[in-house]
Write a protein that holds these residues in place. Sequence first.
Motif, PDB file in Angstrom:
ATOM      1  N   ASN A 124       0.770  -1.193  -0.073  1.00  0.00           N
ATOM      2  CA  ASN A 124      -0.175  -0.281  -0.028  1.00  0.00           C
ATOM      3  C   ASN A 124       0.808   1.332   0.002  1.00  0.00           C
ATOM      4  OD1 ASN A 124      -2.805  -1.220   0.051  1.00  0.00           O
ATOM      5  ND2 ASN A 124      -1.967  -1.987   2.191  1.00  0.00           N
ATOM      6  N   ALA A 125       1.009   1.880  -0.921  1.00  0.00           N
ATOM      7  CA  ALA A 125       1.784   3.061  -1.214  1.00  0.00           C
ATOM      8  C   ALA A 125       0.803   4.225  -1.453  1.00  0.00           C
ATOM      9  CB  ALA A 125       2.639   2.973  -2.487  1.00  0.00           C
ATOM     10  N   GLY A 126       0.492   4.857  -0.228  1.00  0.00           N
ATOM     11  CA  GLY A 126      -0.375   6.164  -0.152  1.00  0.00           C
ATOM     12  C   GLY A 126      -1.569   5.856  -1.142  1.00  0.00           C
ATOM     13  N   GLY A 127      -2.316   4.812  -0.719  1.00  0.00           N
ATOM     14  CA  GLY A 127      -3.530   4.549  -1.451  1.00  0.00           C
ATOM     15  C   GLY A 127      -3.311   3.591  -2.668  1.00  0.00           C
ATOM     16  N   ILE A 128      -2.584   3.841  -3.257  1.00  0.00           N
ATOM     17  CA  ILE A 128      -1.889   2.852  -4.690  1.00  0.00           C
ATOM     18  C   ILE A 128      -1.561   1.626  -4.118  1.00  0.00           C
ATOM     19  CG2 ILE A 128      -0.901   2.597  -6.755  1.00  0.00           C
ATOM     20  CD1 ILE A 128      -0.978   5.643  -6.937  1.00  0.00           C
ATOM     21  N   SER A 129      -2.257   0.597  -4.654  1.00  0.00           N
ATOM     22  CA  SER A 129      -1.878  -0.640  -4.134  1.00  0.00           C
ATOM     23  C   SER A 129      -1.395  -1.817  -5.086  1.00  0.00           C
ATOM     24  CB  SER A 129      -3.218  -1.348  -3.298  1.00  0.00           C
ATOM     25  OG  SER A 129      -2.998  -2.628  -2.856  1.00  0.00           O
ATOM     26  N   PRO A 130      -0.259  -1.807  -5.402  1.00  0.00           N
ATOM     27  CA  PRO A 130       0.368  -3.087  -6.479  1.00  0.00           C
ATOM     28  C   PRO A 130       0.463  -4.320  -5.627  1.00  0.00           C
ATOM     29  CG  PRO A 130       1.984  -1.391  -5.696  1.00  0.00           C
ATOM     30  CD  PRO A 130       0.954  -0.851  -5.056  1.00  0.00           C
ATOM     31  N   TYR A 131       0.149  -5.429  -6.157  1.00  0.00           N
ATOM     32  CA  TYR A 131       0.220  -6.845  -5.353  1.00  0.00           C
ATOM     33  C   TYR A 131       0.571  -7.696  -6.242  1.00  0.00           C
ATOM     34  CZ  TYR A 131      -3.958  -7.103  -8.457  1.00  0.00           C
ATOM     35  OH  TYR A 131      -4.976  -7.083  -9.228  1.00  0.00           O
ATOM     36  N   VAL A 132       1.197  -8.792  -5.572  1.00  0.00           N
ATOM     37  CA  VAL A 132       1.206 -10.141  -6.313  1.00  0.00           C
ATOM     38  C   VAL A 132       0.623 -11.219  -5.537  1.00  0.00           C
ATOM     39  CG1 VAL A 132       3.789  -9.413  -6.863  1.00  0.00           C
ATOM     40  CG2 VAL A 132       3.553 -10.296  -4.603  1.00  0.00           C
ATOM     41  N   GLY A 133       0.495 -12.269  -6.151  1.00  0.00           N
ATOM     42  CA  GLY A 133      -0.182 -13.585  -5.729  1.00  0.00           C
ATOM     43  C   GLY A 133       0.013 -14.742  -6.265  1.00  0.00           C
ATOM     44  N   ALA A 134      -0.482 -15.892  -5.661  1.00  0.00           N
ATOM     45  CA  ALA A 134      -0.333 -17.247  -6.077  1.00  0.00           C
ATOM     46  C   ALA A 134      -1.386 -18.094  -5.532  1.00  0.00           C
ATOM     47  CB  ALA A 134       0.854 -17.660  -6.070  1.00  0.00           C
ATOM     48  N   GLY A 135      -1.812 -19.222  -6.431  1.00  0.00           N
ATOM     49  CA  GLY A 135      -2.502 -20.189  -5.655  1.00  0.00           C
ATOM     50  C   GLY A 135      -2.972 -21.287  -6.577  1.00  0.00           C
ATOM     51  N   PRO A 136      -3.891 -22.221  -6.055  1.00  0.00           N
ATOM     52  CA  PRO A 136      -4.269 -23.262  -6.861  1.00  0.00           C
ATOM     53  C   PRO A 136      -5.512 -22.744  -7.908  1.00  0.00           C
ATOM     54  CG  PRO A 136      -5.433 -23.170  -4.829  1.00  0.00           C
ATOM     55  CD  PRO A 136      -4.362 -22.230  -4.698  1.00  0.00           C
ATOM     56  N   ALA A 137      -5.466 -23.702  -9.115  1.00  0.00           N
ATOM     57  CA  ALA A 137      -6.546 -23.218 -10.041  1.00  0.00           C
ATOM     58  C   ALA A 137      -7.046 -24.447 -10.585  1.00  0.00           C
ATOM     59  CB  ALA A 137      -6.129 -22.420 -11.302  1.00  0.00           C
ATOM     60  N   LEU A 138      -8.456 -24.724 -10.639  1.00  0.00           N
ATOM     61  CA  LEU A 138      -9.051 -25.942 -11.122  1.00  0.00           C
ATOM     62  C   LEU A 138      -9.701 -25.582 -12.380  1.00  0.00           C
ATOM     63  CD1 LEU A 138      -9.722 -28.868 -10.841  1.00  0.00           C
ATOM     64  CD2 LEU A 138     -11.571 -28.228  -9.258  1.00  0.00           C
ATOM     65  N   PHE A 139      -9.162 -26.157 -13.428  1.00  0.00           N
ATOM     66  CA  PHE A 139     -10.064 -26.062 -14.881  1.00  0.00           C
ATOM     67  C   PHE A 139     -11.073 -27.106 -14.939  1.00  0.00           C
ATOM     68  CE2 PHE A 139      -7.048 -23.090 -17.461  1.00  0.00           C
ATOM     69  CZ  PHE A 139      -6.786 -22.229 -16.579  1.00  0.00           C
ATOM     70  N   LEU A 140     -12.236 -26.576 -15.219  1.00  0.00           N
ATOM     71  CA  LEU A 140     -13.447 -27.335 -15.321  1.00  0.00           C
ATOM     72  C   LEU A 140     -13.955 -27.188 -16.549  1.00  0.00           C
ATOM     73  CD1 LEU A 140     -15.225 -26.664 -11.749  1.00  0.00           C
ATOM     74  CD2 LEU A 140     -13.813 -28.593 -12.558  1.00  0.00           C
ATOM     75  N   PHE A 141     -13.938 -28.238 -17.574  1.00  0.00           N
ATOM     76  CA  PHE A 141     -14.585 -28.476 -18.822  1.00  0.00           C
ATOM     77  C   PHE A 141     -15.979 -28.688 -19.093  1.00  0.00           C
ATOM     78  CE2 PHE A 141      -9.944 -28.040 -19.485  1.00  0.00           C
ATOM     79  CZ  PHE A 141     -10.015 -26.981 -20.692  1.00  0.00           C
ATOM     80  N   ILE A 142     -16.809 -28.066 -19.517  1.00  0.00           N
ATOM     81  CA  ILE A 142     -18.273 -28.391 -19.696  1.00  0.00           C
ATOM     82  C   ILE A 142     -18.685 -28.085 -21.087  1.00  0.00           C
ATOM     83  CG2 ILE A 142     -18.851 -27.672 -17.268  1.00  0.00           C
ATOM     84  CD1 ILE A 142     -20.113 -25.059 -18.345  1.00  0.00           C
ATOM     85  N   ASP A 143     -19.452 -29.005 -21.615  1.00  0.00           N
ATOM     86  CA  ASP A 143     -20.125 -28.878 -22.923  1.00  0.00           C
ATOM     87  C   ASP A 143     -19.352 -29.034 -24.017  1.00  0.00           C
ATOM     88  OD1 ASP A 143     -22.503 -28.707 -24.271  1.00  0.00           O
ATOM     89  OD2 ASP A 143     -22.576 -26.480 -24.416  1.00  0.00           O
ATOM     90  N   GLU A 144     -18.076 -29.615 -24.046  1.00  0.00           N
ATOM     91  CA  GLU A 144     -17.246 -29.566 -25.001  1.00  0.00           C
ATOM     92  C   GLU A 144     -17.708 -30.393 -26.314  1.00  0.00           C
ATOM     93  OE1 GLU A 144     -15.281 -31.996 -21.819  1.00  0.00           O
ATOM     94  OE2 GLU A 144     -16.711 -30.609 -22.152  1.00  0.00           O
ATOM     95  N   LYS A 145     -17.659 -30.280 -27.422  1.00  0.00           N
ATOM     96  CA  LYS A 145     -17.895 -30.867 -28.684  1.00  0.00           C
ATOM     97  C   LYS A 145     -16.870 -31.335 -29.566  1.00  0.00           C
ATOM     98  CE  LYS A 145     -22.450 -28.666 -28.488  1.00  0.00           C
ATOM     99  NZ  LYS A 145     -22.071 -27.793 -27.286  1.00  0.00           N
ATOM    100  N   PRO A 146     -16.746 -32.254 -30.530  1.00  0.00           N
ATOM    101  CA  PRO A 146     -15.959 -32.401 -31.535  1.00  0.00           C
ATOM    102  C   PRO A 146     -16.014 -31.398 -32.410  1.00  0.00           C
ATOM    103  CG  PRO A 146     -17.635 -34.188 -31.541  1.00  0.00           C
ATOM    104  CD  PRO A 146     -18.050 -33.295 -30.288  1.00  0.00           C
ATOM    105  N   GLY A 147     -15.007 -30.817 -32.995  1.00  0.00           N
ATOM    106  CA  GLY A 147     -15.134 -29.932 -34.029  1.00  0.00           C
ATOM    107  C   GLY A 147     -15.520 -30.650 -35.306  1.00  0.00           C
ATOM    108  N   ALA A 148     -15.714 -29.887 -36.655  1.00  0.00           N
ATOM    109  CA  ALA A 148     -15.939 -30.175 -37.618  1.00  0.00           C
ATOM    110  C   ALA A 148     -15.189 -31.249 -38.341  1.00  0.00           C
ATOM    111  CB  ALA A 148     -16.329 -28.922 -38.735  1.00  0.00           C
ATOM    112  N   ALA A 149     -13.726 -31.024 -38.195  1.00  0.00           N
ATOM    113  CA  ALA A 149     -12.618 -32.106 -38.518  1.00  0.00           C
ATOM    114  C   ALA A 149     -12.784 -33.155 -38.026  1.00  0.00           C
ATOM    115  CB  ALA A 149     -11.359 -31.343 -38.718  1.00  0.00           C
ATOM    116  N   ALA A 150     -12.995 -33.096 -36.609  1.00  0.00           N
ATOM    117  CA  ALA A 150     -13.028 -34.359 -35.874  1.00  0.00           C
ATOM    118  C   ALA A 150     -14.334 -35.320 -36.308  1.00  0.00           C
ATOM    119  CB  ALA A 150     -13.037 -34.158 -34.459  1.00  0.00           C
ATOM    120  N   VAL A 151     -15.541 -34.573 -36.562  1.00  0.00           N
ATOM    121  CA  VAL A 151     -16.870 -35.316 -36.970  1.00  0.00           C
ATOM    122  C   VAL A 151     -16.452 -35.829 -38.231  1.00  0.00           C
ATOM    123  CG1 VAL A 151     -19.108 -34.924 -37.500  1.00  0.00           C
ATOM    124  CG2 VAL A 151     -18.283 -33.511 -35.565  1.00  0.00           C
ATOM    125  N   ALA A 152     -15.960 -35.208 -39.097  1.00  0.00           N
ATOM    126  CA  ALA A 152     -15.543 -35.893 -40.549  1.00  0.00           C
ATOM    127  C   ALA A 152     -14.721 -36.998 -40.623  1.00  0.00           C
ATOM    128  CB  ALA A 152     -14.842 -34.803 -41.323  1.00  0.00           C
TER     129      ALA A 152
END
Length: 225
Positions: A124-152
């Motif tokens: 906190n530099a006089g109100g302006i607040s630069p920051y750094v962070g780190a943590g876990p991420a879970l990628f959840l995929f939904i409703d994926e479909k084969p593309g046109a080339a895969a369908v072919a």
Amino acid sequence: MRSHITTAALALAAMLATPALARTGEDAGQLQIKLLGSAVLPDGKIDQVNLDLVGLPSTIRTKANDNVVPTIAVEYFLTPALSVETICCVTQHDVDATAGVPGAELVSDAKLIPATLTLKYHLNAGGISPYVGAGPALFLFIDEKPGAAAVALGADRTTLSNELGLALQAGIDVPINDSWLAVSLDAKRYFIATTARWYAGSTKVIETEHTLDPWVLSAGLALRF
């Protein structure tokens, strides 16, 4: 004339800075909500082909398309310098070949929920607040479909595996008034992969490993309570 412009600019900067200096992290609220626009920039390249029953070209390369989506971030301050943050958004991507069969669509309209929790350190530099962070991420995929080339090629179903990875984060919050409204700029880099599988009926015909590792670049407004 130039001196007058310079004086006016300095005066305006002082006016904008004064409210931020008047309030510090010590008397701020503990909850901050951000409404952001986020550019999601994934990689999507093939790292490895585990199964190929259709004869993909050995030179095949892939790329996931970029997307821009609205994002809500919710942040809770444990102390004036430490906070935890989670984000809410859904982003949609195709995966296309860039070599081997350039332009061939392999995955269509895969929707991704990047569930992310980061621990952030604020300077906190006089109100302006630069920051750094780190943590876990879970990628959840939904409703994926084969593309046109895969369908072919005979595929009628595609899945992308949900995966756990890491997010690194850096940004800055810049107050614009004395009511804790701020402009927020944020950058996240994710380190995460997924396994893509294509099926013809109940038979798995292709399985590939993909690096995602997206950048998520965000800008918007933050309000602290």
